[in-house]
Write an enzyme that holds these catalytic residues in place. Structure first.
Site, short mmCIF file in Angstrom:
data_model
loop_
_atom_site.label_atom_id
_atom_site.label_comp_id
_atom_site.label_asym_id
_atom_site.label_seq_id
_atom_site.Cartn_x
_atom_site.Cartn_y
_atom_site.Cartn_z
N SER A 66 -11.11 80.69 -2.72
CA SER A 66 -12.53 81.02 -2.89
C SER A 66 -12.74 82.53 -2.87
O SER A 66 -13.55 83.06 -3.65
CB SER A 66 -13.37 80.39 -1.77
OG SER A 66 -12.97 79.07 -1.55
N SER A 94 -5.87 79.35 1.69
CA SER A 94 -4.93 80.23 0.99
C SER A 94 -5.65 81.40 0.30
O SER A 94 -5.00 82.30 -0.23
CB SER A 94 -4.11 79.44 -0.04
OG SER A 94 -4.97 78.83 -0.99
N GLY A 95 -6.96 81.36 0.30
CA GLY A 95 -7.73 82.47 -0.28
C GLY A 95 -8.24 82.21 -1.69
O GLY A 95 -8.61 83.14 -2.39
N GLY A 119 -4.09 75.88 -4.52
CA GLY A 119 -3.42 76.29 -3.29
C GLY A 119 -4.02 75.57 -2.10
O GLY A 119 -5.06 74.89 -2.21
N SER A 169 -6.57 71.02 -5.72
CA SER A 169 -5.85 70.33 -6.81
C SER A 169 -4.38 70.15 -6.44
O SER A 169 -3.50 70.77 -7.04
CB SER A 169 -6.01 71.06 -8.14
OG SER A 169 -5.89 72.45 -8.03
N1 LIG Z 1 -8.71 65.86 3.91
C1 LIG Z 1 -8.99 67.05 3.35
N2 LIG Z 1 -8.02 67.73 2.69
C2 LIG Z 1 -8.32 68.92 2.13
N3 LIG Z 1 -9.54 69.52 2.17
C3 LIG Z 1 -10.53 68.86 2.82
C4 LIG Z 1 -10.29 67.61 3.44
N4 LIG Z 1 -11.46 67.21 4.00
C5 LIG Z 1 -12.37 68.14 3.76
N5 LIG Z 1 -11.83 69.15 3.04
C6 LIG Z 1 -12.62 70.28 2.52
O1 LIG Z 1 -12.66 70.08 1.11
C7 LIG Z 1 -12.26 71.27 0.43
C8 LIG Z 1 -11.27 70.93 -0.69
O2 LIG Z 1 -11.91 70.27 -1.73
P1 LIG Z 1 -11.27 70.25 -3.17
O3 LIG Z 1 -12.27 69.61 -4.06
O4 LIG Z 1 -10.83 71.62 -3.52
O5 LIG Z 1 -9.98 69.33 -2.96
S1 LIG Z 1 -9.12 68.51 -4.02
O6 LIG Z 1 -8.81 69.40 -5.16
O7 LIG Z 1 -9.89 67.36 -4.47
O8 LIG Z 1 -7.92 68.11 -3.29
C9 LIG Z 1 -11.58 72.14 1.45
O9 LIG Z 1 -12.03 73.45 1.17
P2 LIG Z 1 -11.09 74.72 1.35
O10 LIG Z 1 -10.90 74.88 2.82
O11 LIG Z 1 -11.84 75.83 0.71
O12 LIG Z 1 -9.80 74.41 0.64
C10 LIG Z 1 -12.07 71.65 2.79
O13 LIG Z 1 -13.17 72.43 3.21
N1 LIG Z 2 -5.93 88.32 0.29
C1 LIG Z 2 -6.31 88.01 1.53
N2 LIG Z 2 -5.78 88.65 2.59
C2 LIG Z 2 -6.14 88.33 3.84
N3 LIG Z 2 -7.05 87.37 4.14
C3 LIG Z 2 -7.59 86.68 3.14
C4 LIG Z 2 -7.25 86.97 1.79
N4 LIG Z 2 -7.94 86.12 1.00
C5 LIG Z 2 -8.68 85.37 1.83
N5 LIG Z 2 -8.49 85.70 3.11
C6 LIG Z 2 -9.11 85.06 4.28
O1 LIG Z 2 -8.53 83.78 4.40
C7 LIG Z 2 -9.51 82.84 4.80
C8 LIG Z 2 -9.52 81.69 3.80
O2 LIG Z 2 -9.96 82.18 2.57
P1 LIG Z 2 -10.73 81.24 1.54
O3 LIG Z 2 -10.97 82.04 0.33
O4 LIG Z 2 -11.91 80.60 2.19
O5 LIG Z 2 -9.61 80.14 1.26
P2 LIG Z 2 -9.67 78.76 0.47
O6 LIG Z 2 -10.83 78.82 -0.47
O7 LIG Z 2 -8.36 78.69 -0.23
O8 LIG Z 2 -9.83 77.71 1.51
C9 LIG Z 2 -10.83 83.59 4.90
O9 LIG Z 2 -11.07 83.89 6.25
C10 LIG Z 2 -10.59 84.82 4.09
O10 LIG Z 2 -11.33 85.91 4.57
#
Ligand SMILES: Nc1ncnc2c1ncn2[C@@H]1O[C@H](COP(=O)(O)OS(=O)(=O)O)[C@@H](OP(=O)(O)O)[C@H]1O
Ligand SMILES: Nc1ncnc2c1ncn2[C@@H]1O[C@H](COP(=O)(O)OP(=O)(O)O)[C@@H](O)[C@H]1O
Length: 279
Positions: free
Chosen positions: A116, A113-114, A109, A183
């Site tokens: 982690s 998107s939540g 996602g 992903s």
């Molecule tokens: N350009 C760009 N696009 C998306 N995400 C970015 C980028 N640069 C840094 N980040 C940070 O990297 C986290 C995503 O890494 P992933 O290994 O899950 O990404 S991927 O599956 O290889 O696309 C992602 O973590 P999440 O916010 O938890 O999704 C970001 O913190």
């Molecule tokens: N089910 C949920 N409902 C409302 N807020 C959420 C929910 N899951 C996660 N969040 C909030 O959304 C934000 C992003 O969550 P996170 O788990 O870090 O997302 P990701 O790992 O996809 O980037 C955080 O501030 C988290 O507290």
């Protein structure tokens, strides 16, 4: 008809969802190729899922005489003269010990998107039921093993591939492995799915609209991306391909916004119903 020794072959796994094919010298018998095993996997024409004949694993086998082969590290097996070792303490024995079945919960996602949060809630929920889990978070793995990778499509593919190989090992260890990474590409997720036994790769799609993810923006990354300070940010100026046919969809739209605990319980119910929480 003489067979080409395995050590003289290069084996490439093709990324296109294409039918597998063999490219061999005329002296090579195809029956030898289909029996070819490497790193514990059957390489050769075989089905993607163990008991389904609908899709052939995308592979290519060529004799190693400098014939062009996919040229980057992900597609080429560099090691030769190696042997796969088995141990009587196998996956079944480990699962018996742990009273669970090794599998992979692959959470995909957008950023925010939540994923982690769900991974953590899942781990907590399963742990409290006495089940062993391990989380592989894309962000975290990029701090170590994958710190050499950027966010280009090619590096995301390699990031996914390496994590796919890792989750395969964890599942083989009998652990319920939770992978949480954006992903963004369908084909990369399909490639990882193909590494696992049928049913053991459980894809969970965090179906959360971009607007909600962007409003959450816990790390301020969307803001930076909108300001042009991060290039190629998923959902802004880089693609995200939602799953077309995954095991679990967790929607958070409008009023349909369950808590992380409620979402985790849905996944745990799925595992329970399919016998993953027993040996
Ligand atoms: N350009 C760009 N696009 C998306 N995400 C970015 C980028 N640069 C840094 N980040 C940070 O990297 C986290 C995503 O890494 P992933 O290994 O899950 O990404 S991927 O599956 O290889 O696309 C992602 O973590 P999440 O916010 O938890 O999704 C970001 O913190
Ligand atoms: N089910 C949920 N409902 C409302 N807020 C959420 C929910 N899951 C996660 N969040 C909030 O959304 C934000 C992003 O969550 P996170 O788990 O870090 O997302 P990701 O790992 O996809 O980037 C955080 O501030 C988290 O507290």
């Amino acid at each position: 008809m003489s067979a080409v020794p395995v050590a003289n072959l290069k084996v490439c796994r093709l990324m296109e969802p294409d039918f597998g094919y063999l490219s061999l010298s005329s002296s090579f018998s195809i029956s030898k190729a289909v029996r070819f095993r490497h790193r514990g996997c059957s390489w050769g024409l075989r089905t993607n899922h163990d008991d389904q004949a609908r899709l052939l694993m995308p592979i290519k086998v060529v004799e190693d005489k400098g014939i062009a082969c996919a040229d980057d590290r992900k597609d080429t097996i560099g090691s030769t003269n190696i042997t796969w070792h088995e141990c009587p303490v196998d996956k079944l024995a480990r699962q018996e010990l742990l009273q669970q079945k090794g599998c992979v919960i692959w959470i995909t996602g957008l950023s925010g998107s939540g994923r982690s949060t769900l991974a953590c809630a899942l781990s907590r929920g399963l742990h409290s039921r006495g089940k062993l889990t391990y989380i592989l978070n894309g962000d975290n793995v990029r701090h170590g093993l994958n710190s050499d990778l950027s966010f280009t499509a090619k590096d995301r593919e390699e990031n996914n591939r390496r994590i796919g190989e890792m989750v395969k090992l964890f599942a083989d260890a009998g652990i319920i492995c939770i992978a949480s990474l954006i992903s963004p590409y369908r084909k990369d997720r399909t490639t990882c799915r193909a590494l696992l036994p049928k049913g053991a790769f459980i894809e969970v799609f965090m179906d959360v609209p971009l607007q909600i993810c962007e409003a959450r923006d816990p790390k301020g990354l969307y803001k930076l991306a909108r300001a042009g300070k991060i290039k190629g940010f998923t959902g802004i100026d880089d693609p995200y391909e939602p799953p077309l046919d995954c095991e679990i969809v967790l929607q958070q739209k409008g009023r349909d916004c369950s808590s992380p605990h409620e979402l985790a319980e849905k996944v745990i119910l799925y595992l329970e119903e399919r016998g993953y929480l027993e040996a």
